[in-house]
Write a protein that holds these residues in place. Structure first.
Motif, short mmCIF file in Angstrom:
data_model
loop_
_atom_site.label_atom_id
_atom_site.label_comp_id
_atom_site.label_asym_id
_atom_site.label_seq_id
_atom_site.Cartn_x
_atom_site.Cartn_y
_atom_site.Cartn_z
N VAL A 12 -41.86 97.11 64.12
CA VAL A 12 -42.05 98.45 63.58
C VAL A 12 -42.94 98.30 62.36
CG1 VAL A 12 -39.85 99.37 64.41
CG2 VAL A 12 -39.94 98.23 62.19
N ASP A 13 -43.38 99.41 61.80
CA ASP A 13 -44.23 99.33 60.61
C ASP A 13 -43.50 98.59 59.50
OD1 ASP A 13 -46.25 100.68 61.83
OD2 ASP A 13 -45.74 102.65 60.99
N GLY A 14 -44.08 97.51 59.03
CA GLY A 14 -43.52 96.75 57.92
C GLY A 14 -42.60 95.61 58.32
N LEU A 15 -42.27 95.49 59.61
CA LEU A 15 -41.33 94.44 60.01
C LEU A 15 -41.54 94.07 61.48
CD1 LEU A 15 -38.81 92.66 59.36
CD2 LEU A 15 -37.40 94.59 60.13
N ALA A 16 -41.59 92.77 61.74
CA ALA A 16 -41.65 92.26 63.11
C ALA A 16 -40.86 90.97 63.17
CB ALA A 16 -43.10 92.01 63.54
N TYR A 17 -40.08 90.82 64.24
CA TYR A 17 -39.28 89.60 64.38
C TYR A 17 -39.15 89.22 65.84
CZ TYR A 17 -35.40 92.84 65.38
OH TYR A 17 -34.60 93.83 65.91
N THR A 18 -38.77 87.96 66.05
CA THR A 18 -38.54 87.42 67.38
C THR A 18 -37.16 86.78 67.42
OG1 THR A 18 -40.89 86.96 67.75
CG2 THR A 18 -39.33 85.75 69.10
N VAL A 19 -36.45 86.99 68.52
CA VAL A 19 -35.15 86.35 68.72
C VAL A 19 -35.25 85.49 69.98
CG1 VAL A 19 -32.68 86.65 69.11
CG2 VAL A 19 -33.93 88.29 67.66
N THR A 20 -35.04 84.20 69.83
CA THR A 20 -35.06 83.27 70.96
C THR A 20 -33.64 82.82 71.23
OG1 THR A 20 -37.27 82.49 70.34
CG2 THR A 20 -36.01 81.13 71.89
N VAL A 21 -33.11 83.22 72.38
CA VAL A 21 -31.76 82.83 72.79
C VAL A 21 -31.91 81.67 73.76
CG1 VAL A 21 -29.62 83.59 73.88
CG2 VAL A 21 -30.95 85.19 72.49
N TYR A 22 -31.20 80.57 73.49
CA TYR A 22 -31.43 79.38 74.30
C TYR A 22 -30.17 78.53 74.43
CZ TYR A 22 -31.83 77.21 69.65
OH TYR A 22 -31.59 76.79 68.36
N GLU A 23 -30.22 77.67 75.44
CA GLU A 23 -29.16 76.69 75.68
C GLU A 23 -29.67 75.32 75.29
OE1 GLU A 23 -26.53 74.74 79.35
OE2 GLU A 23 -28.01 76.32 79.75
N GLU A 24 -28.85 74.57 74.58
CA GLU A 24 -29.23 73.22 74.19
C GLU A 24 -27.99 72.34 74.21
OE1 GLU A 24 -32.49 71.60 71.18
OE2 GLU A 24 -30.78 72.49 70.13
N ASN A 25 -28.02 71.33 75.08
CA ASN A 25 -26.90 70.40 75.22
C ASN A 25 -25.58 71.11 75.50
OD1 ASN A 25 -28.62 68.21 74.62
ND2 ASN A 25 -28.33 68.52 72.43
N GLY A 26 -25.66 72.16 76.34
CA GLY A 26 -24.46 72.87 76.76
C GLY A 26 -23.98 73.95 75.81
#
Length: 294
Positions: A12-26
């Motif tokens: 949105v105006d003034g803010l941008a983000y990314t969320v990475t949901v992941y599996e690592e070693n179970g």
């Protein structure tokens, strides 16, 4: 390195983000990275794409009341408090306050990535006009698979000179030349010349390679000016490679050490300063004296 992942984005105006949901070693995690602006992440919400049943919520200012997705009221499966609103005496040093380039990792109590199709963030002290957000992201992006490096030729070497020159072993070419006067083996027609395929062919009945006898695997490709040359090599540990998995693990370690690169950039990163001289461009120039060609 994550086993698998889903990526959610929001801007949105003034803010941008990314969320990475992941599996690592179970185990499962969410990396929240601010691409632009800043926010104090007070709570995270997530759920699958089935909006039936009761919805999880947090009380007071951490609720996500009123959030909708494509006009439909969102039903949350999980809600996790991370902090109270307000920066307080810590100010911008608060653990949950993220600015451009910052990443925070949150552990998720799930058993499969299939449980996360939507992801919500409740944040205050944001760089948006309203100063706070209740945002929902869906339609996660599947990360692109990195391009697998390919090679023009491999040498599974059993004997080398004191200066590292190949003396005995098995060359395998990406494509069989015509003519092929020295009968050098080549990958079956239509086979992509990746390391996995070279190794599988070396161990196949067609070649009958003995991995335990291999002292070093030498990778060849086009260097500057297009001339074929050694790119890098993987030396066997004391006692040799005990299995194909051992060699594949050593290869993966070499790629990991080169960073997030592909194609010629990866080849340049893996090249060694003390590599052997360039390999002749044409097969006719190969001197087979002193070589054991299988």
């Amino acid at each position: 390195m994550p086993d698998s992942s889903k990526i959610f984005t929001y801007a949105v105006d003034g803010l941008a983000y990314t969320v990475t949901v992941y599996e690592e070693n179970g185990a499962f995690f969410a990396d929240i990275t601010v691409e632009e602006g800043a926010m104090d992440v007070n709570a995270v919400y997530f759920g699958d794409d089935d909006f039936s049943g009761s919805s999880e919520t947090l009380s007071g200012p951490l609720n996500m009341n009123g959030t909708r997705l494509d006009g439909e009221k969102v039903q949350w499966d999980e809600a996790t408090k991370l902090s109270d609103p307000g920066l307080g005496p810590e100010g911008e040093d608060k653990e949950t306050y993220l600015q451009t380039g910052d990443t925070m990792t949150v552990a998720l109590d799930i058993e499969s990535l299939d449980e996360v199709d939507i992801f919500g963030i409740r944040a205050t002290s944001t760089t948006t006009d309203g100063g706070s957000i209740k945002r929902v992201s869906d339609d996660p992006e599947e990360p692109e698979e990195p391009e697998e490096p390919v090679y023009e030729k491999l040498f599974f070497g059993e004997v080398f000179s004191e200066t590292g020159d190949p003396l005995g072993g098995t060359f395998i070419l990406a494509e069989e030349p015509d003519p092929n006067p020295y009968s050098i083996p080549a990958l079956p027609e239509g086979t992509e010349p990746t390391f996995d395929n070279y190794l599988s062919y070396f161990l196949s009945d067609d070649i009958g390679g003995d991995l335990s006898a291999v002292q070093s695997v030498v990778f060849y490709g086009s260097g500057e000016g297009g001339a074929q040359e050694e790119l890098f090599r993987i030396d066997a540990p004391d006692g040799g490679f005990q299995s194909a998995d051992d060699l594949l693990a050593a290869y993966d370690d070499a790629l990991d050490g080169a960073g997030d690169l592909s194609g010629m950039d990866l080849m340049a990163a893996l090249s060694l300063d003390d590599q052997a001289g360039a390999v002749p461009e044409a097969e006719d120039d190969l001197d087979t004296d002193g070589f054991e060609l299988v």
